[in-house]
Design an enzyme around this catalytic site. Structure first.
Site, PDB file in Angstrom:
ATOM      1  N   ARG A 130       0.833  -1.212   0.000  1.00  0.00           N
ATOM      2  CA  ARG A 130       0.000   0.000   0.000  1.00  0.00           C
ATOM      3  C   ARG A 130       0.865   1.260   0.000  1.00  0.00           C
ATOM      4  NH1 ARG A 130      -4.917  -1.887   0.199  1.00  0.00           N
ATOM      5  NH2 ARG A 130      -5.251  -3.791   1.382  1.00  0.00           N
ATOM      6  N   ASP A 131       0.435   2.245  -0.801  1.00  0.00           N
ATOM      7  CA  ASP A 131       1.123   3.535  -0.829  1.00  0.00           C
ATOM      8  C   ASP A 131       0.928   4.229   0.520  1.00  0.00           C
ATOM      9  OD1 ASP A 131       2.010   5.582  -3.421  1.00  0.00           O
ATOM     10  OD2 ASP A 131       1.625   6.460  -1.441  1.00  0.00           O
TER      11      ASP A 131
ATOM     12  N   ASN B 277       4.453   6.571 -13.532  1.00  0.00           N
ATOM     13  CA  ASN B 277       5.102   7.866 -13.739  1.00  0.00           C
ATOM     14  C   ASN B 277       6.563   7.624 -14.110  1.00  0.00           C
ATOM     15  OD1 ASN B 277       2.752   9.262 -12.963  1.00  0.00           O
ATOM     16  ND2 ASN B 277       3.310   9.167 -10.798  1.00  0.00           N
TER      17      ASN B 277
ATOM     18  N   VAL C  64      10.150   8.414  -6.855  1.00  0.00           N
ATOM     19  CA  VAL C  64      10.981   7.293  -6.395  1.00  0.00           C
ATOM     20  C   VAL C  64      11.487   6.577  -7.648  1.00  0.00           C
ATOM     21  CG1 VAL C  64      11.049   5.133  -5.110  1.00  0.00           C
ATOM     22  CG2 VAL C  64       9.670   7.035  -4.246  1.00  0.00           C
TER      23      VAL C  64
ATOM     24  N   HIS D 198       7.881   1.306 -10.604  1.00  0.00           N
ATOM     25  CA  HIS D 198       6.660   0.943  -9.889  1.00  0.00           C
ATOM     26  C   HIS D 198       5.440   1.284 -10.719  1.00  0.00           C
ATOM     27  CE1 HIS D 198       7.830   5.029  -8.625  1.00  0.00           C
ATOM     28  NE2 HIS D 198       6.531   5.306  -8.545  1.00  0.00           N
TER      29      HIS D 198
ATOM     30  N   HIS E  21       1.447   2.202 -10.067  1.00  0.00           N
ATOM     31  CA  HIS E  21       0.384   2.511  -9.108  1.00  0.00           C
ATOM     32  C   HIS E  21      -0.890   1.783  -9.537  1.00  0.00           C
ATOM     33  CE1 HIS E  21       2.331   6.295  -7.411  1.00  0.00           C
ATOM     34  NE2 HIS E  21       2.972   6.200  -8.547  1.00  0.00           N
TER      35      HIS E  21
END
Ligand code: 5GP
Ligand code: ZN
Length: 116
Positions: free
Chosen positions: A31-32, A89, A98, A102, A104
């Protein structure tokens, strides 16, 4: 390959705590810490790559594994039917903060288009 200065490599190593919701041989999902939707999970390769393009170019991690784990997360989070958004992103102008690849996984509310 791992980068000792990388936040997400530290999460993979277990040196920084994260709320892990799914795992595969090559990727983990957690989880973010600053959720932007009711479901906001990050899916990352265990290996360190700067972005998803580098993952695909390197060829030693199957980029499809990342998407399979995203799909699994959407199903277990109950957003597969209502819909969800995958975001990778890439670079400063796209708001990558970061630099460990990754994706999202965002869902659980209506989302506008185009993104800001
Ligand atoms: P980016 O802006 O690079 O696309 O996304 C990085 C994401 O990582 C952000 O949504 C941010 O909230 C999340 N993040 C940053 N630090 C941590 C952390 O220590 N733990 C977790 N779980 N998420 C983090
Ligand atoms: Zn890393």
């Amino acid at each position: 390959m791992s980068d000792p200065d990388c936040l997400f490599c530290k999460i993979v190593a277990g040196d920084i705590a994260a709320d892990i919701v799914a795992e595969s041989d090559t990727a983990i999902a957690f989880r973010d810490v600053n959720p932007q939707a009711p479901t906001h999970v990050l899916v990352i390769p265990r290996e360190h790559y700067q972005n998803v393009g580098e993952v695909a170019a390197a060829g030693d991690v199957d980029a499809g594994d990342l998407f399979r784990l995203c799909s699994e997360v959407a199903a277990t989070e109950g957003i597969a039917e209502s819909g969800y958004r995958l975001v990778a992103n890439t670079g400063a102008q796209a708001h990558q903060t970061v630099f460990h690849a990754h994706v999202h996984v965002l869902g659980g509310r209506p989302m506008g288009w185009p993104p800001g």
